[in-house]
Design an enzyme around this catalytic site. Structure first.
Site, PDB file in Angstrom:
ATOM      1  N   ASN A  21      29.871  50.221  45.124  1.00 28.86           N
ATOM      2  CA  ASN A  21      31.187  50.451  45.499  1.00 28.86           C
ATOM      3  C   ASN A  21      31.677  51.573  44.319  1.00 28.86           C
ATOM      4  O   ASN A  21      31.332  52.823  44.459  1.00 28.86           O
ATOM      5  CB  ASN A  21      32.088  49.240  45.281  1.00 28.86           C
ATOM      6  CG  ASN A  21      31.969  48.130  44.217  1.00 28.86           C
ATOM      7  OD1 ASN A  21      31.115  47.756  44.239  1.00 28.86           O
ATOM      8  ND2 ASN A  21      33.156  48.149  43.758  1.00 28.86           N
ATOM      9  N   ASP A  22      33.005  51.369  43.654  1.00 23.30           N
ATOM     10  CA  ASP A  22      33.698  52.631  42.937  1.00 23.30           C
ATOM     11  C   ASP A  22      32.851  53.369  41.965  1.00 23.30           C
ATOM     12  O   ASP A  22      31.869  53.112  41.512  1.00 23.30           O
ATOM     13  CB  ASP A  22      34.498  51.592  42.048  1.00 23.30           C
ATOM     14  CG  ASP A  22      35.267  50.689  42.420  1.00 23.30           C
ATOM     15  OD1 ASP A  22      35.100  50.188  43.584  1.00 23.30           O
ATOM     16  OD2 ASP A  22      35.969  50.011  41.704  1.00 23.30           O
ATOM     17  N   TRP A  81      32.391  45.819  35.208  1.00 28.00           N
ATOM     18  CA  TRP A  81      33.390  46.617  36.494  1.00 28.00           C
ATOM     19  C   TRP A  81      33.865  47.699  35.945  1.00 28.00           C
ATOM     20  O   TRP A  81      33.157  48.465  35.116  1.00 28.00           O
ATOM     21  CB  TRP A  81      34.664  45.483  36.638  1.00 28.00           C
ATOM     22  CG  TRP A  81      34.089  44.338  37.544  1.00 28.00           C
ATOM     23  CD1 TRP A  81      32.866  44.043  37.957  1.00 28.00           C
ATOM     24  CD2 TRP A  81      34.935  43.136  37.710  1.00 28.00           C
ATOM     25  NE1 TRP A  81      32.638  42.760  38.418  1.00 28.00           N
ATOM     26  CE2 TRP A  81      34.020  42.237  38.663  1.00 28.00           C
ATOM     27  CE3 TRP A  81      36.201  42.924  37.796  1.00 28.00           C
ATOM     28  CZ2 TRP A  81      34.562  41.230  39.173  1.00 28.00           C
ATOM     29  CZ3 TRP A  81      36.643  41.663  38.311  1.00 28.00           C
ATOM     30  CH2 TRP A  81      35.917  40.805  38.873  1.00 28.00           C
ATOM     31  N   ARG A 145      42.827  45.251  34.958  1.00 22.59           N
ATOM     32  CA  ARG A 145      41.381  45.937  35.214  1.00 22.59           C
ATOM     33  C   ARG A 145      41.398  47.430  35.260  1.00 22.59           C
ATOM     34  O   ARG A 145      42.400  47.848  35.955  1.00 22.59           O
ATOM     35  CB  ARG A 145      40.649  45.249  36.279  1.00 22.59           C
ATOM     36  CG  ARG A 145      41.090  45.181  37.644  1.00 22.59           C
ATOM     37  CD  ARG A 145      40.176  44.365  38.504  1.00 22.59           C
ATOM     38  NE  ARG A 145      40.609  44.314  39.973  1.00 22.59           N
ATOM     39  CZ  ARG A 145      41.362  43.306  40.339  1.00 22.59           C
ATOM     40  NH1 ARG A 145      41.759  42.413  39.509  1.00 22.59           N
ATOM     41  NH2 ARG A 145      41.953  43.364  41.763  1.00 22.59           N
TER      42      ARG A 145
HETATM   43  N1  DQQ Z   1      36.102  47.283  42.142  1.00 23.14           N
HETATM   44  C1  DQQ Z   1      37.337  47.276  42.023  1.00 23.14           C
HETATM   45  C2  DQQ Z   1      37.977  47.139  40.891  1.00 23.14           C
HETATM   46  C3  DQQ Z   1      36.883  46.494  40.055  1.00 23.14           C
HETATM   47  C4  DQQ Z   1      35.627  46.690  40.721  1.00 23.14           C
HETATM   48  C5  DQQ Z   1      38.088  48.140  43.119  1.00 23.14           C
HETATM   49  C6  DQQ Z   1      34.754  45.563  40.765  1.00 23.14           C
HETATM   50  O1  DQQ Z   1      39.381  46.891  40.558  1.00 23.14           O
HETATM   51  O2  DQQ Z   1      36.969  46.704  38.725  1.00 23.14           O
HETATM   52  O3  DQQ Z   1      37.083  48.277  44.197  1.00 23.14           O
HETATM   53  O4  DQQ Z   1      33.444  46.100  41.523  1.00 23.14           O
END
Ligand code: DQQ
Length: 539
Positions: A21-22, A81, A145
């Site tokens: 993901n991110d 994260w 976060r």
């Molecule tokens: N992905 C979220 C964030 C977090 C992360 C956004 C966790 O807020 O830190 O997609 O995988």
């Protein structure tokens, strides 16, 4: 699973397998672009999150490296994260990231390269005094976060912002620090917007009012505007606002209250989330990375063994013609993949027509196109107060006097499957044209376990401009940039027929009155080398 392997990308970044993901901590260091990302080493769904890592000379060809950070401390046991990199003036690298603790509390942690002389930055050390920040009083332990890149204040401190929420109000907390180990929570908030919910992955950076150059995150003054971006957990889209940043009062104020943070403009009207910019000091530009998820089912992701890709990095600058939006454009490096090009000049598409564009295959393309509506029809078309939004429209099938027109990508010969990328134009009062740019996924696939939306937005088309479009097609990804990147729409599509050599490209015009003239340049795109890591490559 070879049946689904055609969906893998040819030139968009993705790991060899599993979930991503991110984007995290992108930066340029000692000749290499570093890219970290949220990664599940154990499967094709979100979970067990650690930091993947890859390096590149050009952000197109990649070398995968070992995981940069894994969940091995109490303060990141439930997940390493999202975080951001800051390069200090002395070249030192600071990495701040969110850890989900053994008790699922969100805290901020500090990490740095074990060996700064290693250009690949393979090994990372977590600061023994972690966590450096815990949720302050009044903030939920699961609402804290994604620290940003730090910028300098005029008194020489470093400042960061972290997204959160209070009830349903999205907020951005601000901290100052001198050493990235101890922090001072500033009074007040960088911005707060009612009803927007949790702000994930806040990004905050300056853009130049003068020229196209990107700016280091610390630049401030009369010659810049500031951009604030938030990722809305509630609706899974990335919203930005353009405005001014007052250092003393620690406040970001949008230029246009209607387009406040989280309620106005979006980077992308398709699928694009948790994005992050960084300043590329190598080429003096600000680059944007965004996570492009899947629109198929989790079941399909597990079957194919992977999920998600990253956008082609995009340059970001202020649109100095409108002053009220950003321009995004694929990095020039992607053009190194251009192979043979086919040029088509002044193709005429009559009302209600589809014109085949004669290129070989159409699964890996870079398309540059311009369209014009014939002047006569424009003049005689009556003014109308029709309102059009892509999402509430009938897509490419809804006909008006002056549109829709555009291109059908990832189409098969028999037009059982196709994904229109189109303009819809309305002649409003005083003859002003109101233009929308949309992607219609409703006929993109005969599969029934995929989401097929009609997405897009209004796009400013200035006097004397033609309608213009740049599209990157890469198997299951379509990234479209309208009017030089004023409005961007990314789609994931999963055709069953329009794959490999069977994929075609068409020009279409579904207007009832206007004839459209189109000129196109279409490049076949090479595949990028994305190489796995071998331990002997380490030195
Ligand atoms: N992905 C979220 C964030 C977090 C992360 C956004 C966790 O807020 O830190 O997609 O995988």
């Amino acid at each position: 699973n070879s049946m689904l392997s055609w969906q893998r990308t040819a030139f968009h970044f993705q790991p060899e397998k599993n979930w991503m993901n991110d984007p995290n901590g992108p930066m340029y260091y000692k000749g290499w672009y570093h890219f970290f990302y949220q990664y599940n080493p154990n499967g094709a769904v979100w979970g067990d999150i650690v930091w993947g890592h890859a390096v590149s000379r050009d952000m197109i060809h990649w070398l995968h490296l070992p995981l940069a950070m894994v969940a091995d401390q109490w303060y990141d046991m439930q997940g390493v994260w999202t975080g951001s990199a800051t390069i200090l003036p002395n070249g030192e690298i600071i990495m701040l990231y969110t850890g989900s603790t053994n008790e699922s509390v969100q805290v901020q942690n500090l990490a740095y390269p074990a060996d700064p002389s290693d250009p690949l930055l393979v090994d990372w050390i977590k600061y023994p005094g972690n966590p450096v920040l815990v949720p302050p009083p009044g903030i939920g332990t699961k609402d804290f976060r994604d620290p940003t890149t730090a910028w300098l204040t005029s008194e020489g401190k470093w400042r960061i912002t972290i997204g959160s929420k209070l009830n349903k109000t999205g907020i951005a907390l601000v901290y100052d620090t001198e050493d990235f180990k101890s922090y001072e929570l500033k009074e007040g908030l960088l911005r707060a917007v009612d009803g927007t919910g949790m702000w994930e992955c806040v990004d905050f950076f300056p853009v130049s009012k003068k020229n196209e150059n990107g700016l280091d995150t610390s630049v401030n003054g009369d010659e810049v505007k500031h951009v604030m971006k938030v990722s809305l957990d509630d609706d899974r889209h990335d919203y930005y606002a353009i405005g001014t940043y007052d250092e003393k009062s620690v406040l970001f104020t949008p230029d246009d209250a209607k387009n406040d943070v989280g309620v106005g403009l979006r980077y992308d009207y398709g699928i694009f989330y948790a994005s992050k910019t960084f300043y590329d000091q190598n080429k003096e530009r600000r680059l944007l990375w965004g996570w492009i998820g899947e629109s198929d089912s989790e079941y399909a992701d597990v079957a194919k063994g992977w999920a998600s890709v990253q956008s082609i990095p995009r340059t970001v600058e202020l649109d100095r013609k409108t002053g009220s939006n950003l321009l995004q454009w694929p990095v020039a490096e992607v053009e190194s993949l251009r192979l043979r090009s086919d040029e088509f000049k002044n193709l005429k598409a009559k009302p209600g027509s589809v014109v085949s564009i004669d290129i070989e295959t159409a699964t890996q393309l870079d398309i540059v196109a311009e369209f014009e509506i014939d002047k006569e029809t424009l003049e005689k078309t009556p003014e109308s107060n029709e309102e059009y939004t892509c999402g509430n429209s009938g897509g490419s099938k809804q006909r008006g006097a002056l549109g829709p027109f555009g291109l059908l990508v990832l189409a098969d010969e028999g037009l059982f499957e196709y994904t229109p990328q189109y303009f819809y134009v309305i002649k409003g009062s005083n003859g002003n044209l109101k233009t929308s740019f949309c992607a219609d996924q409703s006929r993109s696939s005969q599969a029934n376990d995929v989401r097929k939306q009609i997405v897009g937005s209004a796009v400013p088309v200035l006097k004397d401009e033609k309608f213009s479009l740049r599209i990157l097609v890469d198997h299951s990804i379509v990234e479209s940039f309208a009017q030089g990147g004023r409005t961007v729409v990314t789609s994931r599509v999963y055709p069953t027929k329009a794959i490999y050599g069977a994929a075609r490209l068409f020009l279409f015009n579904n207007a009832t009155e206007a004839t459209v003239t189109a000129s196109l340049n279409v490049w076949q795109m090479n595949s990028a080398f994305i190489r796995p890591f071998h331990p002997d490559q380490k030195n």
